[in-house]
Design a protein around this motif. Structure first.
Motif, short mmCIF file in Angstrom:
data_model
loop_
_atom_site.label_atom_id
_atom_site.label_comp_id
_atom_site.label_asym_id
_atom_site.label_seq_id
_atom_site.Cartn_x
_atom_site.Cartn_y
_atom_site.Cartn_z
N LYS A 125 31.22 -32.73 -56.30
CA LYS A 125 32.26 -32.02 -55.40
C LYS A 125 33.06 -32.40 -54.42
CE LYS A 125 30.39 -27.12 -57.30
NZ LYS A 125 30.12 -26.84 -56.22
N GLN A 126 32.01 -33.40 -53.36
CA GLN A 126 32.72 -34.17 -52.47
C GLN A 126 34.48 -34.93 -53.13
OE1 GLN A 126 32.58 -33.82 -49.44
NE2 GLN A 126 33.74 -35.63 -48.71
N GLU A 127 33.68 -35.57 -53.87
CA GLU A 127 34.73 -37.01 -54.99
C GLU A 127 36.10 -36.08 -54.26
OE1 GLU A 127 33.75 -39.61 -58.34
OE2 GLU A 127 31.45 -37.79 -58.06
N LEU A 128 36.13 -34.49 -55.23
CA LEU A 128 37.37 -33.81 -55.30
C LEU A 128 37.84 -33.93 -53.82
CD1 LEU A 128 39.74 -32.67 -57.25
CD2 LEU A 128 38.09 -30.21 -57.15
N GLU A 129 37.41 -33.61 -52.75
CA GLU A 129 37.74 -33.16 -51.92
C GLU A 129 38.67 -34.77 -51.04
OE1 GLU A 129 35.61 -31.00 -48.86
OE2 GLU A 129 34.31 -30.07 -50.18
N ASP A 130 37.83 -35.65 -50.91
CA ASP A 130 38.49 -36.93 -51.38
C ASP A 130 39.61 -37.06 -52.15
OD1 ASP A 130 35.70 -37.06 -49.68
OD2 ASP A 130 34.64 -38.54 -51.06
N PHE A 131 39.67 -36.62 -53.06
CA PHE A 131 40.84 -37.15 -53.48
C PHE A 131 41.78 -35.79 -53.11
CE2 PHE A 131 44.58 -35.11 -57.18
CZ PHE A 131 44.34 -36.54 -58.09
N ILE A 132 41.89 -34.54 -52.56
CA ILE A 132 42.68 -34.34 -51.89
C ILE A 132 43.10 -34.72 -50.62
CG2 ILE A 132 42.48 -31.19 -51.39
CD1 ILE A 132 40.82 -31.21 -53.03
N SER A 133 42.03 -34.50 -49.80
CA SER A 133 42.61 -35.59 -48.82
C SER A 133 43.07 -36.87 -48.60
CB SER A 133 41.22 -35.39 -47.50
OG SER A 133 40.04 -36.98 -48.42
N GLU A 134 42.43 -37.52 -49.63
CA GLU A 134 43.99 -38.79 -49.10
C GLU A 134 45.16 -38.62 -49.65
OE1 GLU A 134 41.80 -40.49 -53.02
OE2 GLU A 134 39.80 -41.23 -50.74
N ARG A 135 46.05 -37.09 -50.59
CA ARG A 135 47.32 -36.61 -50.67
C ARG A 135 47.67 -35.87 -49.59
NH1 ARG A 135 44.33 -39.45 -54.36
NH2 ARG A 135 45.37 -40.69 -55.74
N VAL A 136 47.15 -35.36 -49.14
CA VAL A 136 47.62 -34.08 -48.66
C VAL A 136 47.34 -33.82 -47.28
CG1 VAL A 136 47.99 -33.20 -50.39
CG2 VAL A 136 45.85 -32.41 -49.71
N SER A 137 48.19 -33.92 -45.80
CA SER A 137 47.91 -34.03 -44.40
C SER A 137 47.12 -31.88 -44.51
CB SER A 137 48.82 -33.99 -43.82
OG SER A 137 49.42 -35.32 -43.86
N LEU A 138 46.09 -31.83 -44.75
CA LEU A 138 45.64 -30.11 -44.65
C LEU A 138 44.44 -30.66 -43.22
CD1 LEU A 138 45.85 -29.31 -48.28
CD2 LEU A 138 47.43 -28.37 -46.51
N LYS A 139 44.55 -29.40 -42.68
CA LYS A 139 42.55 -29.09 -42.55
C LYS A 139 41.74 -29.33 -43.32
CE LYS A 139 44.61 -26.15 -38.99
NZ LYS A 139 44.49 -25.27 -37.73
N PRO A 140 40.18 -30.06 -42.69
CA PRO A 140 39.04 -30.07 -43.54
C PRO A 140 38.73 -28.57 -43.67
CG PRO A 140 38.75 -31.64 -41.44
CD PRO A 140 40.46 -30.82 -41.03
N VAL A 141 38.84 -27.43 -43.36
CA VAL A 141 38.69 -26.63 -44.40
C VAL A 141 39.47 -25.71 -45.50
CG1 VAL A 141 39.78 -25.42 -42.36
CG2 VAL A 141 38.23 -24.35 -43.57
#
Length: 251
Positions: A125-141
Motif C-alpha cells: 500500500k505504501q507503494e501506491l501512496e508513493d506513486f500518488i505523492s510523486e504526481r500530486v501536491s497533496l498533504k500526506p494525510v
C-alpha cells in the motif's frame, strides 16, 4: 513538476445506489436542477448534512453525467437503473466512468495498477501512496486517504484482496457485459477498429490487448458484432444499435 490533478478520490466510496437514483430520475425526464433539488431537499438517503448532500450530488453530476452526449447518457442511465442488470457489471461501468472523469484515478489505474497487474502478484500500500505523492501536491494525510479509498473501491470490484500492508491481485476478469458496453460506446463514438483495440478505456478494467481480442471474439459469438482480425487488418461492425445495449446485457 507535480501536476494538480482534478480529483475527489479522498472521498470516494461505492456510490451505486446514489447514481442509480439519479439515473432513474433522468429516465423519468427530470432536468438536472430538479434532480439536485430532490436529492438535497427530499433527502432520499437520509444524509444528515445538507452540505454533504450538495457535495454528493455535485460529484455525481460531474463524474457520471458530464462528458456524456445525450444518447450516451440515456444508454448509461438505462444500464445503471435496470434491476435486471448485475450490480457488479454496473460497478465496473461506473469505475470506467470514474477513470474518464477523475484524472488521479485514471493515472493510478493505468500507470500503477494495470502495469503491476500484468507483471507482479502484489504490491505494498505504501507503494501506491508513493506513486500518488510523486504526481500530486497533496498533504500526506490526503494522499493516504486517496490510496485507502482507491483500494476499498477497487477491492469491492475484485481487482485484489488486501490486508494491513499488502494488496494481492486476484485473477480478475470483468464481466463480458461490461466489455460489451465499452465496445459499443466506442463504436458509437466513431472509433475505428484499430482505435478500439488500442483504447485506454479497457485498461481501466485491467484488460490487455490480447484479452480484448478474445473478448471481441466472444461478443461476436453472441451475435452482437461482426469481428475479424488478420495482422493489421481489423474489421468490427455492430449487429445491434447502441441504444439496444442495455437490453443485450440483462440477465
Amino acid at each position: 513538476m507535480k501536476r494538480t490533478f482534478s480529483t475527489h478520490l479522498e472521498h470516494s466510496f461505492d456510490q451505486l445506489n446514489y447514481v442509480k437514483f439519479v439515473m432513474q430520475r433522468i429516465l423519468d425526464g427530470l432536468k438536472i436542477d430538479e434532480i439536485k433539488k430532490e436529492f438535497i431537499y427530499k433527502n432520499p438517503f437520509g444524509i444528515k448534512s445538507e452540505n454533504s448532500r450538495r457535495t454528493y450530488i455535485n460529484w455525481i453530476i460531474r463524474d457520471y453525467i458530464n462528458g456524456f452526449k445525450a444518447k450516451e447518457l440515456m444508454v448509461f442511465a438505462k444500464i445503471i437503473a435496470d434491476d435486471r442488470i448485475n450490480p457488479q457489471i454496473k460497478r465496473e461501468i461506473l469505475f470506467w466512468k470514474n477513470c474518464l472523469s477523475d484524472e488521479l484515478m485514471r493515472s493510478i489505474t493505468t500507470d500503477f495498477i494495470f502495469e503491476r497487474y500484468q507483471k507482479v502478484k502484489l504490491f505494498k500500500k505504501q507503494e501506491l501512496e508513493d506513486f500518488i505523492s510523486e504526481r500530486v501536491s497533496l498533504k500526506p494525510v490526503t494522499i493516504h486517504k486517496c490510496a485507502i479509498d482507491y483500494i476499498a473501491l477497487t477491492e469491492k470490484i475484485g481487482f485484489f484482496s488486501s490486508n494491513n500492508e499488502i494488496c494481492q491481485f486476484n485473477f480478475y476478469r470483468p464481466y463480458i457485459e461490461s466489455v460489451i458496453f465499452l465496445v459499443f460506446y466506442l463504436l458509437n463514438s466513431q472509433k475505428t477498429p484499430l482505435q478500439i483495440i488500442k483504447a485506454e478505456d479497457f485498461k481501466y478494467l485491467l484488460i490487455s490487448e490480447n484479452e480484448l481480442i478474445k473478448a471481441l471474439k466472444e461478443i461476436q459469438s453472441k451475435g452482437l458484432i461482426s469481428f475479424a482480425i488478420s495482422g493489421d487488418v481489423i474489421r468490427m461492425d455492430p449487429k445491434i444499435e447502441f441504444e439496444a445495449v442495455a437490453d443485450a446485457i440483462k440477465y
